[in-house]
Write a protein that holds these residues in place. Structure first.
Motif, PDB file in Angstrom:
ATOM      1  N   UNK A   1       0.873  -1.178   0.000  1.00 58.61           N
ATOM      2  CA  UNK A   1       0.000   0.000   0.000  1.00 58.61           C
ATOM      3  C   UNK A   1       0.908   1.225   0.000  1.00 58.61           C
ATOM      4  N   UNK A   2       0.827   2.056  -1.048  1.00 58.93           N
ATOM      5  CA  UNK A   2       1.715   3.200  -1.088  1.00 58.93           C
ATOM      6  C   UNK A   2       1.343   4.220  -2.136  1.00 58.93           C
ATOM      7  N   UNK A   3       2.109   5.317  -2.236  1.00 60.41           N
ATOM      8  CA  UNK A   3       1.715   6.495  -3.008  1.00 60.41           C
ATOM      9  C   UNK A   3       2.313   6.602  -4.399  1.00 60.41           C
ATOM     10  N   UNK A   4       3.024   5.576  -4.868  1.00 57.32           N
ATOM     11  CA  UNK A   4       3.846   5.758  -6.066  1.00 57.32           C
ATOM     12  C   UNK A   4       3.148   5.452  -7.385  1.00 57.32           C
ATOM     13  N   UNK A   5       1.888   5.104  -7.349  1.00 56.16           N
ATOM     14  CA  UNK A   5       1.150   4.856  -8.578  1.00 56.16           C
ATOM     15  C   UNK A   5       1.316   3.430  -9.057  1.00 56.16           C
ATOM     16  N   UNK A   6       0.346   2.576  -8.737  1.00 52.15           N
ATOM     17  CA  UNK A   6       0.455   1.153  -9.066  1.00 52.15           C
ATOM     18  C   UNK A   6       0.495   0.892 -10.559  1.00 52.15           C
ATOM     19  N   UNK A   7      -0.013   1.816 -11.357  1.00 54.14           N
ATOM     20  CA  UNK A   7       0.021   1.652 -12.811  1.00 54.14           C
ATOM     21  C   UNK A   7       1.343   2.113 -13.426  1.00 54.14           C
ATOM     22  N   UNK A   8       2.212   2.750 -12.651  1.00 48.10           N
ATOM     23  CA  UNK A   8       3.434   3.328 -13.209  1.00 48.10           C
ATOM     24  C   UNK A   8       4.520   2.264 -13.314  1.00 48.10           C
ATOM     25  N   UNK A   9       4.994   2.040 -14.511  1.00 47.72           N
ATOM     26  CA  UNK A   9       6.054   1.064 -14.743  1.00 47.72           C
ATOM     27  C   UNK A   9       7.366   1.562 -14.147  1.00 47.72           C
ATOM     28  N   UNK A  10       8.074   0.708 -13.461  1.00 45.06           N
ATOM     29  CA  UNK A  10       9.355   1.036 -12.841  1.00 45.06           C
ATOM     30  C   UNK A  10      10.258   1.759 -13.841  1.00 45.06           C
ATOM     31  N   UNK A  11      10.416   1.192 -15.019  1.00 41.76           N
ATOM     32  CA  UNK A  11      11.339   1.739 -16.012  1.00 41.76           C
ATOM     33  C   UNK A  11      10.941   3.139 -16.461  1.00 41.76           C
ATOM     34  N   UNK A  12       9.654   3.446 -16.451  1.00 41.30           N
ATOM     35  CA  UNK A  12       9.206   4.770 -16.865  1.00 41.30           C
ATOM     36  C   UNK A  12       9.415   5.809 -15.768  1.00 41.30           C
ATOM     37  N   UNK A  13       9.002   5.497 -14.571  1.00 42.90           N
ATOM     38  CA  UNK A  13       9.053   6.476 -13.497  1.00 42.90           C
ATOM     39  C   UNK A  13      10.421   6.642 -12.866  1.00 42.90           C
ATOM     40  N   UNK A  14      11.265   5.613 -12.979  1.00 44.81           N
ATOM     41  CA  UNK A  14      12.557   5.603 -12.281  1.00 44.81           C
ATOM     42  C   UNK A  14      13.625   5.067 -13.229  1.00 44.81           C
ATOM     43  N   UNK A  15      13.780   5.745 -14.338  1.00 42.12           N
ATOM     44  CA  UNK A  15      14.592   5.254 -15.444  1.00 42.12           C
ATOM     45  C   UNK A  15      16.034   4.984 -15.041  1.00 42.12           C
ATOM     46  N   UNK A  16      16.688   5.944 -14.391  1.00 43.27           N
ATOM     47  CA  UNK A  16      18.095   5.745 -14.063  1.00 43.27           C
ATOM     48  C   UNK A  16      18.280   4.609 -13.062  1.00 43.27           C
ATOM     49  N   UNK A  17      17.384   4.507 -12.089  1.00 40.95           N
ATOM     50  CA  UNK A  17      17.479   3.418 -11.118  1.00 40.95           C
ATOM     51  C   UNK A  17      17.283   2.073 -11.795  1.00 40.95           C
ATOM     52  N   UNK A  18      16.315   1.991 -12.690  1.00 34.56           N
ATOM     53  CA  UNK A  18      16.052   0.738 -13.411  1.00 34.56           C
ATOM     54  C   UNK A  18      17.260   0.339 -14.254  1.00 34.56           C
ATOM     55  N   UNK A  19      17.796   1.277 -14.995  1.00 36.06           N
ATOM     56  CA  UNK A  19      18.919   0.957 -15.877  1.00 36.06           C
ATOM     57  C   UNK A  19      20.122   0.479 -15.082  1.00 36.06           C
TER      58      UNK A  19
ATOM     59  N   UNK B   1      11.512  14.763  -1.895  1.00 40.34           N
ATOM     60  CA  UNK B   1      10.928  13.464  -2.251  1.00 40.34           C
ATOM     61  C   UNK B   1       9.437  13.597  -2.529  1.00 40.34           C
ATOM     62  N   UNK B   2       8.745  14.338  -1.697  1.00 38.95           N
ATOM     63  CA  UNK B   2       7.299  14.520  -1.837  1.00 38.95           C
ATOM     64  C   UNK B   2       6.971  15.173  -3.182  1.00 38.95           C
ATOM     65  N   UNK B   3       7.755  16.172  -3.553  1.00 40.83           N
ATOM     66  CA  UNK B   3       7.527  16.852  -4.829  1.00 40.83           C
ATOM     67  C   UNK B   3       7.777  15.926  -6.013  1.00 40.83           C
ATOM     68  N   UNK B   4       8.844  15.144  -5.927  1.00 39.24           N
ATOM     69  CA  UNK B   4       9.293  14.364  -7.085  1.00 39.24           C
ATOM     70  C   UNK B   4       8.579  13.027  -7.235  1.00 39.24           C
TER      71      UNK B   4
END
Length: 588
Positions: free
Chosen positions: A55-73, A204-207
């Protein structure tokens, strides 16, 4: 195919993909009428299965690679096992990959928290309201026809932090929690380090939260998972969006002490009795190691295990190493499998060396064989030795400066330092306050500093601690010699020029220091800065990384120059012998 669940008021879409049955946007009705939306990933074969819930605020529909590209790569480059065996089409930031869990006989439930992603409502992170919502989501999941009533919570960071919170409320069907790199004390570990305001929470809250707030609609992300709007379908004005979320930065600034605002948020460890797998990161200085150690040592559960690793904050949760550990834990406590988990030693450490990690198991934390050793700060020559001194002296520095570093002689033999650290200082200021930034460091024979890829910053020092001098009051009942605990419930201003005794908590760490290297303690008036080139940082964060990642303490309203840039003096002499307390682990 559209289906309706008997206790929900709207239809949701179900389909089969990648050998999983997926229910999109299943509503969970809270007692106040707000419908929180969840996605359910479950085996195609009908049956009753244990549930892994987040349960959290990061958007369950948001793909990891899209929202956090550098971390994913970075993750899939450094850890190819993460991407192997999955299409990665349903990978989402800091929660389990259903393609690797559903085949193991689990249902994965992802809930968008109130006001975020697909869930309407007012955003108030880690609030008592969120904890109550999560409690209801757990009990809802236990009643579904695909559930066997055994619910586990799993996830990184935010998802671990609210697992501590809800476990304090004892939902009847919560049977185990895996808290991976999750803080537990919002004041001491997130908002105010040692009483000093950290700007991370606002940034963090903004981003990462406001960027996926419910109501962005077409102004937000379109999901690569299913083509829908991550923060829709509603589309609100900027004024409506602002009215639907807490001003978190203002709240942090307004609540500078550990008052009711903060005390309503931490976990009550005395009430946590469910089985726990608590995983910390040595390099998570500034957010993620402390709560996992505190949760392990302080919780009332009889079934609790601690694991500590290194590397990036998000990686080990997804690697085969982390996933297989989590699977064994949940198989035992959610499925009742006799797989040897109960016989595991309680502490699993990836002990950090300069060039590797070496796994070792222990029976308790701190490590029972620890030799608590004092290294005394020396005014003459700025040394760090095991011999104390009596000569009266002072060492002074400007409040906003790099301060002074106390350095040992080269070590004659290899030494392992693993555990919590503390320092005792005697400090005065030319003003009514002073901020202390302590950094435990290691230098090689050429005086090059040893740093590591931390949870976020690639040049993280060995360990850090912070304390505002006016917040020096100790909670004696909760303090240990190796882990002072400050009350943060009243200010005790300094009398200019008059020394006071400060006990400073330095967060737990691990390092095997090679022979010929030196250990050091820097006492600074500002954040540590790596002497080399800054790192570009991550796409989901605002600032470049200069040694402390996003955990910066530079808010001018919290640290006005006229108070915190005075002359700060360290005092030495009879009755004032400052020292660093280190956890030395003997060989054998």
């Amino acid at each position: 195919m559209d289906q309706n669940s008997s206790d929900n008021s709207q239809a949701f879409k179900s389909e089969v993909r990648r050998d999983m049955a997926i229910d999109w946007d299943v509503p969970i009705v809270m007692e106040d009428g707000v419908q929180l939306m969840c996605d359910v990933f479950r085996p195609v074969e009908a049956g009753n299965y244990p549930v892994i819930l987040s349960y959290g605020p990061y958007g369950k529909y948001l793909l990891f690679e899209d929202g956090y590209k550098t971390a994913w790569d970075r993750m899939i480059t450094n850890h190819p096992d993460v991407a192997a065996g999955s299409s990665n089409e349903y990978q989402s930031w800091e929660v389990a990959d259903p393609e690797k869990w559903v085949p193991e006989g689990y249902v994965c439930v992802r809930v968008d928290s109130r006001g975020c992603g697909r869930s309407p409502g007012f955003v108030e992170v880690w609030s008592p309201r969120e904890a109550q919502d999560l409690y209801q989501c757990i009990e809802w999941a236990a009643q579904q026809d695909w559930s066997d009533g055994n619910i586990g919570m799993s996830g990184v960071s935010y998802y671990a932090m609210n697992a501590w919170q809800v476990a304090s409320l004892s939902p009847p069907h919560l049977k185990a929690i895996c808290t991976w790199e999750g803080a537990a004390d919002m004041y001491r570990e997130l908002s105010h380090h040692g009483g000093i305001l950290c700007t991370f929470m606002t940034n963090w809250y903004d981003m990462q939260v406001s960027s996926v707030q419910h109501g962005l609609g077409s102004k937000g992300w379109r999901s690569a998972m299913n083509g829908e709007w991550v923060s829709g379908p509603a589309e609100l004005t900027s004024e409506e969006l602002g009215a639907n979320r807490e001003d978190l930065g203002k709240s942090a600034r307004d609540h500078e002490m550990d008052d009711e605002y903060w005390t309503s948020r931490p976990a009550d460890f005395a009430k946590i009795t469910v089985p726990i797998l608590s995983a910390a990161n040595w390099g998570g200085q500034g957010l993620h190691p402390r709560g996992n150690f505190e949760g392990f040592t302080q919780s009332a559960s009889n079934d609790k295990w601690l694991e500590v690793h290194g590397r990036e904050h998000w990686s080990e949760f997804y690697t085969d190493y982390g996933r297989e550990m989590q699977l064994a834990f949940f198989d035992h406590f959610l499925k009742g499998e006799n797989n040897g988990w109960q016989d595991r030693r309680r502490v699993q450490l990836q002990v950090r060396h300069k060039d590797k990690f070496v796994e070792r198991f222990e029976d308790a934390w701190p490590i029972p064989s620890t030799q608590w050793t004092k290294f005394y700060l020396q005014a003459d020559g700025h040394g760090l030795t095991e011999a104390s001194g009596e000569q009266a002296a002072t060492v002074s520095y400007r409040g906003f400066s790099e301060g002074v570093t106390f350095l040992s002689a080269p070590l004659g033999a290899e030494a392992e330092i693993t555990g919590p650290i503390a320092a005792k200082l005697f400090v005065s200021s030319s003003t009514v306050d002073a901020d202390m930034f302590l950094v435990f460091r290691v230098f090689d024979a050429s005086f090059r500093e040893v740093t590591f890829q931390g949870a976020l910053d690639p040049h993280t020092p060995i360990a850090q601690g912070w304390l505002r001098a006016s917040h020096r009051k100790l909670d004696e009942a909760q303090s240990e010699p190796y882990r002072p605990f400050h009350s943060h419930d009243e200010k005790q201003p300094l009398n200019p020029g008059e020394p006071v005794e400060l006990d400073v908590e330095i967060w737990p760490t691990s390092i095997v220091v090679p022979a010929g290297h030196r250990i050091a303690l820097s006492v600074r008036g500002r954040d540590y800065e790596y002497p080399g080139e800054a790192d570009a940082g991550l796409s989901n964060m605002k600032n470049k990384f200069t040694g402390v990642g996003p955990f910066i303490h530079d808010d001018p309203t919290d640290r006005p120059k006229e108070i915190f840039d005075g002359e700060v003096s360290l005092h030495f002499g009879t009755g004032m012998q400052p020292y660093l307390l280190l956890p030395i682990i003997p060989k054998g």
